[in-house]
Write a protein that holds these residues in place. Structure first.
Motif, PDB file in Angstrom:
ATOM      1  N   ASN A 199      17.801  19.431 -51.271  1.00  0.00           N
ATOM      2  CA  ASN A 199      17.087  19.186 -52.518  1.00  0.00           C
ATOM      3  C   ASN A 199      17.595  20.273 -53.449  1.00  0.00           C
ATOM      4  O   ASN A 199      17.290  21.445 -53.196  1.00  0.00           O
ATOM      5  CB  ASN A 199      15.577  19.323 -52.291  1.00  0.00           C
ATOM      6  CG  ASN A 199      14.783  19.149 -53.571  1.00  0.00           C
ATOM      7  OD1 ASN A 199      15.362  18.871 -54.614  1.00  0.00           O
ATOM      8  ND2 ASN A 199      13.474  19.322 -53.487  1.00  0.00           N
TER       9      ASN A 199
ATOM     10  N   SER B 297       5.642  16.702 -44.428  1.00  0.00           N
ATOM     11  CA  SER B 297       5.625  16.282 -45.836  1.00  0.00           C
ATOM     12  C   SER B 297       6.600  15.165 -46.168  1.00  0.00           C
ATOM     13  O   SER B 297       6.290  14.306 -46.987  1.00  0.00           O
ATOM     14  CB  SER B 297       5.916  17.472 -46.750  1.00  0.00           C
ATOM     15  OG  SER B 297       4.880  18.401 -46.626  1.00  0.00           O
ATOM     16  N   LYS B 298       7.774  15.181 -45.565  1.00  0.00           N
ATOM     17  CA  LYS B 298       8.797  14.217 -45.983  1.00  0.00           C
ATOM     18  C   LYS B 298       8.923  13.062 -44.993  1.00  0.00           C
ATOM     19  O   LYS B 298       8.691  11.922 -45.357  1.00  0.00           O
ATOM     20  CB  LYS B 298      10.147  14.939 -46.171  1.00  0.00           C
ATOM     21  CG  LYS B 298      10.062  16.168 -47.069  1.00  0.00           C
ATOM     22  CD  LYS B 298       9.573  15.862 -48.473  1.00  0.00           C
ATOM     23  CE  LYS B 298       9.311  17.133 -49.258  1.00  0.00           C
ATOM     24  NZ  LYS B 298       8.756  16.899 -50.599  1.00  0.00           N
TER      25      LYS B 298
ATOM     26  N   SER C 212       5.326  23.877 -45.155  1.00  0.00           N
ATOM     27  CA  SER C 212       6.485  24.741 -44.866  1.00  0.00           C
ATOM     28  C   SER C 212       6.723  25.742 -45.985  1.00  0.00           C
ATOM     29  O   SER C 212       7.354  26.765 -45.787  1.00  0.00           O
ATOM     30  CB  SER C 212       7.732  23.898 -44.617  1.00  0.00           C
ATOM     31  OG  SER C 212       8.116  23.228 -45.780  1.00  0.00           O
ATOM     32  N   LYS C 213       6.173  25.477 -47.170  1.00  0.00           N
ATOM     33  CA  LYS C 213       6.402  26.391 -48.293  1.00  0.00           C
ATOM     34  C   LYS C 213       5.840  27.778 -47.991  1.00  0.00           C
ATOM     35  O   LYS C 213       6.500  28.793 -48.204  1.00  0.00           O
ATOM     36  CB  LYS C 213       5.744  25.806 -49.556  1.00  0.00           C
ATOM     37  CG  LYS C 213       6.198  26.457 -50.830  1.00  0.00           C
ATOM     38  CD  LYS C 213       5.460  25.887 -52.015  1.00  0.00           C
ATOM     39  CE  LYS C 213       6.223  24.785 -52.683  1.00  0.00           C
ATOM     40  NZ  LYS C 213       5.698  24.437 -54.018  1.00  0.00           N
TER      41      LYS C 213
ATOM     42  N   ASP D 103      15.897  25.578 -44.177  1.00  0.00           N
ATOM     43  CA  ASP D 103      14.845  24.648 -44.605  1.00  0.00           C
ATOM     44  C   ASP D 103      15.316  23.232 -44.267  1.00  0.00           C
ATOM     45  O   ASP D 103      16.169  22.677 -44.958  1.00  0.00           O
ATOM     46  CB  ASP D 103      14.624  24.837 -46.114  1.00  0.00           C
ATOM     47  CG  ASP D 103      13.564  23.903 -46.662  1.00  0.00           C
ATOM     48  OD1 ASP D 103      13.113  22.992 -45.948  1.00  0.00           O
ATOM     49  OD2 ASP D 103      13.188  24.091 -47.844  1.00  0.00           O
TER      50      ASP D 103
ATOM     51  N   ARG E 215      -0.557  19.161 -45.957  1.00  0.00           N
ATOM     52  CA  ARG E 215      -0.173  20.565 -45.801  1.00  0.00           C
ATOM     53  C   ARG E 215      -0.006  20.958 -44.331  1.00  0.00           C
ATOM     54  O   ARG E 215      -0.733  21.786 -43.793  1.00  0.00           O
ATOM     55  CB  ARG E 215      -1.172  21.521 -46.497  1.00  0.00           C
ATOM     56  CG  ARG E 215      -1.501  21.208 -47.929  1.00  0.00           C
ATOM     57  CD  ARG E 215      -0.281  21.006 -48.812  1.00  0.00           C
ATOM     58  NE  ARG E 215       0.636  22.133 -48.826  1.00  0.00           N
ATOM     59  CZ  ARG E 215       1.977  21.984 -48.713  1.00  0.00           C
ATOM     60  NH1 ARG E 215       2.548  20.798 -48.569  1.00  0.00           N
ATOM     61  NH2 ARG E 215       2.727  23.045 -48.751  1.00  0.00           N
TER      62      ARG E 215
ATOM     63  N   ILE F 183      13.348  20.478 -43.953  1.00  0.00           N
ATOM     64  CA  ILE F 183      12.220  19.564 -44.197  1.00  0.00           C
ATOM     65  C   ILE F 183      12.712  18.113 -44.359  1.00  0.00           C
ATOM     66  O   ILE F 183      11.977  17.171 -44.104  1.00  0.00           O
ATOM     67  CB  ILE F 183      11.394  20.049 -45.423  1.00  0.00           C
ATOM     68  CG1 ILE F 183      10.060  19.320 -45.529  1.00  0.00           C
ATOM     69  CG2 ILE F 183      12.152  19.916 -46.731  1.00  0.00           C
ATOM     70  CD1 ILE F 183       8.946  19.929 -44.790  1.00  0.00           C
ATOM     71  N   TYR F 184      13.993  17.934 -44.787  1.00  0.00           N
ATOM     72  CA  TYR F 184      14.558  16.580 -44.913  1.00  0.00           C
ATOM     73  C   TYR F 184      15.436  16.202 -43.721  1.00  0.00           C
ATOM     74  O   TYR F 184      16.084  15.151 -43.743  1.00  0.00           O
ATOM     75  CB  TYR F 184      15.392  16.465 -46.206  1.00  0.00           C
ATOM     76  CG  TYR F 184      14.555  16.632 -47.454  1.00  0.00           C
ATOM     77  CD1 TYR F 184      13.781  15.595 -47.963  1.00  0.00           C
ATOM     78  CD2 TYR F 184      14.514  17.863 -48.120  1.00  0.00           C
ATOM     79  CE1 TYR F 184      13.005  15.758 -49.089  1.00  0.00           C
ATOM     80  CE2 TYR F 184      13.729  18.042 -49.251  1.00  0.00           C
ATOM     81  CZ  TYR F 184      12.975  16.979 -49.734  1.00  0.00           C
ATOM     82  OH  TYR F 184      12.196  17.149 -50.845  1.00  0.00           O
TER      83      TYR F 184
ATOM     84  N   TRP G 196      16.713  24.751 -54.019  1.00  0.00           N
ATOM     85  CA  TRP G 196      15.382  24.211 -54.334  1.00  0.00           C
ATOM     86  C   TRP G 196      14.592  25.180 -55.239  1.00  0.00           C
ATOM     87  O   TRP G 196      14.717  26.401 -55.122  1.00  0.00           O
ATOM     88  CB  TRP G 196      14.621  23.963 -53.025  1.00  0.00           C
ATOM     89  CG  TRP G 196      13.254  23.386 -53.206  1.00  0.00           C
ATOM     90  CD1 TRP G 196      12.893  22.332 -53.976  1.00  0.00           C
ATOM     91  CD2 TRP G 196      12.060  23.852 -52.576  1.00  0.00           C
ATOM     92  NE1 TRP G 196      11.550  22.100 -53.858  1.00  0.00           N
ATOM     93  CE2 TRP G 196      11.017  23.023 -53.004  1.00  0.00           C
ATOM     94  CE3 TRP G 196      11.768  24.892 -51.680  1.00  0.00           C
ATOM     95  CZ2 TRP G 196       9.697  23.197 -52.581  1.00  0.00           C
ATOM     96  CZ3 TRP G 196      10.468  25.063 -51.260  1.00  0.00           C
ATOM     97  CH2 TRP G 196       9.440  24.226 -51.709  1.00  0.00           C
TER      98      TRP G 196
HETATM   99  N1  PLP Z   1      11.557  22.587 -49.060  1.00  0.00           N
HETATM  100  C1  PLP Z   1      12.074  21.659 -49.874  1.00  0.00           C
HETATM  101  C2  PLP Z   1      13.539  21.631 -50.080  1.00  0.00           C
HETATM  102  C3  PLP Z   1      11.249  20.737 -50.529  1.00  0.00           C
HETATM  103  O1  PLP Z   1      11.764  19.815 -51.332  1.00  0.00           O
HETATM  104  C4  PLP Z   1       9.846  20.824 -50.339  1.00  0.00           C
HETATM  105  C5  PLP Z   1       8.901  19.927 -51.033  1.00  0.00           C
HETATM  106  O2  PLP Z   1       9.159  19.356 -52.043  1.00  0.00           O
HETATM  107  C6  PLP Z   1       9.364  21.824 -49.481  1.00  0.00           C
HETATM  108  C7  PLP Z   1      10.228  22.675 -48.852  1.00  0.00           C
HETATM  109  C8  PLP Z   1       7.878  22.035 -49.280  1.00  0.00           C
HETATM  110  O3  PLP Z   1       7.430  21.336 -48.230  1.00  0.00           O
HETATM  111  P1  PLP Z   1       5.919  21.484 -47.717  1.00  0.00           P
HETATM  112  O4  PLP Z   1       5.177  20.347 -48.288  1.00  0.00           O
HETATM  113  O5  PLP Z   1       6.070  21.450 -46.212  1.00  0.00           O
HETATM  114  O6  PLP Z   1       5.399  22.804 -48.176  1.00  0.00           O
END
Ligand code: PLP
Length: 425
Positions: free
Chosen positions: A170, A228-229, A93-94, A198, A237, A200-201, A116
């Motif tokens: 985060n 990822s999480k 997602s980054k 975002d 990835r 992701i969590y 973050w």
């Molecule tokens: N967004 C946040 C808030 C994260 O903590 C992280 C990873 O630590 C990511 C995005 C990145 O996730 P990805 O592994 O999907 O690139």
């Protein structure tokens, strides 16, 4: 040489410091690094193994089967209408976040403090203007709609406006309620601003009560997530992005074109594994539910121990982190020559062997004396397997989450005690 200046990752610096202490034979309590303590489910790992021979490129937007699964999955868990045309799969997602920033020719990007670590460097790489939006402990580190309104009102009308919002957060570990998101959505809507949400969590919200920003503000929200999480597969990835049908297709077409010019496609074997992960059946629901219970128990255990000290902290609501506020110890810390969060974290690591990440890595003022604690340094798979064994043996105590978690997190408790003792000295 005229190279671009990009700040090195603060996580790497703390890891190097920990490695140095390790080499000296010192005990280090690793609260710095936030990686999932759980492995991907067995069927997802098996799907990856089976797909290993796939060396072909996948479609830029992702395999059709996977996009359909992601659509159904997120439509169900987030309670929103989704169609395949607004689903993208990328290599984490980054890069999807960065590519979304790159989609705007000229933008003013609003980042809450804390945010973050990677957002601000990404805003700089995209060449956009950055505006910071301070939040406070008392506000639970939530963005205040009036403050957002004032910030957006100060941006020239011909510049695109983007708010990047990360929830559960985060570094803060806190969620937004539907009402809070709607209040932000109505401010964003008034200014024609975009939300880059975002999430992701989102799937590891501790009670499963995550609300997607796309529900509160479907018109201009782009949501990111991935494996990822919740699936414990950061190194694979695989990221996903979705938007409600209200978002113009032109935006998705631009994102696809940028994807084609940057990563081409997410790894093909991993997309096959993701098909197994995004199948929303009993196995996935149970796996998610168990992870949430475990994370909630660990967050509760660590939070309760810290709660009795001068360190201020809100109970964790989702994800892997607690955001600690040492400001009420300011006088005492100043007496020891500690006036910044970096000095605080260095002293904690040197004197108590406790590794935290300074709040300034998350855009906080160093003098605010904040730090992030990640509570994931335990074997999540062992906890899950004990819980499953206890449940199938019909043994109530063996299946009790808090009891099992306590058995597997003794070194987290030792680390928390070291932190608590240090804060009292
Ligand atoms: N967004 C946040 C808030 C994260 O903590 C992280 C990873 O630590 C990511 C995005 C990145 O996730 P990805 O592994 O999907 O690139």
């Amino acid at each position: 040489m005229t190279l671009r200046h990009v700040e090195p990752s603060p996580t790497l610096a703390i890891n190097e410091h920990c490695a140095r202490l390790d080499a000296e034979g010192r005990t280090v309590h690793r609260f710095g690094f936030g990686e999932s303590p759980f492995s991907p489910p067995a069927r997802v790992r098996a799907a990856l193994q089976e797909a290993a021979p796939r060396v072909d490129y996948a479609p830029v937007r992702g395999m059709a089967e996977l996009r359909a699964l992601v659509r159904d999955f997120h439509a169900t868990v987030d309670g929103i209408d989704l169609d395949d045309r607004r689903i993208l799969v990328g290599s984490g997602s980054k890069i999807l976040l960065l590519n979304t920033l790159l989609a705007f020719e000229r933008a003013c990007v609003v980042l809450p403090q804390p945010s973050w670590v990677s957002y601000a460097p990404q805003v700089a790489l995209a060449g956009h203007e950055l505006r910071l939006l301070p939040t406070t402990f008392e506000q639970r580190w939530r963005v205040d709609p009036d403050a957002l309104d004032a910030t957006l009102a100060a941006v020239p009308a011909d510049v695109e406006k983007v708010l990047v919002l990360d929830h559960p957060g985060n570094p803060d570990g806190l969620a937004y309620t539907a009402a809070e998101l709607e209040a932000l959505g109505s401010v964003l809507g008034r200014h024609g601003a975009w939300a880059l949400s975002d999430e992701i969590y989102g799937l590891v919200h501790h009670t499963g009560a995550h609300v997607s920003m796309a529900r509160a503000y479907p018109e201009r929200t782009l949501v990111t997530g991935g494996l990822s999480k919740w699936c414990g597969a950061g190194g694979w990835r695989l990221g996903i992005q979705f938007a409600a049908p209200e978002v113009p297709l032109e935006m998705i077409e631009t994102l696809s074109a940028i994807a084609a010019a940057t990563y081409s496609c997410a790894p093909t074997p991993v997309q096959h594994a993701a098909c197994a992960a995004y199948r929303l059946d009993d196995e996935t629901t149970t796996h998610l539910g168990r992870q949430r219970e475990v994370l909630a128990a660990v967050a509760g255990q660590v939070g309760a121990a810290i709660g009795g000290t001068d360190i201020r902290v809100h109970p964790g609501e989702g994800g892997f982190y607690l955001f600690l506020d040492f400001s009420s110890m300011r006088g005492r810390l100043a007496g020891r020559g500690i006036t910044t969060d970096l000095e605080l974290c260095t002293a904690l690591l040197e004197e108590a062997g406790v590794a935290l990440l300074p709040g300034s890595a998350f855009l906080m003022d160093p003098a605010a004396l904040t730090a992030r604690l990640a509570y994931v340094d335990f074997d999540g798979d062992a906890v899950l397997s004990d819980l499953t064994a206890g449940a199938s043996a019909g043994d109530a105590a063996a299946g009790d989450v808090a009891t099992v978690v306590a058995r597997h997190t003794t070194h987290l408790s030792t680390g928390t005690t070291a932190l608590v003792d240090w804060s009292g000295t």
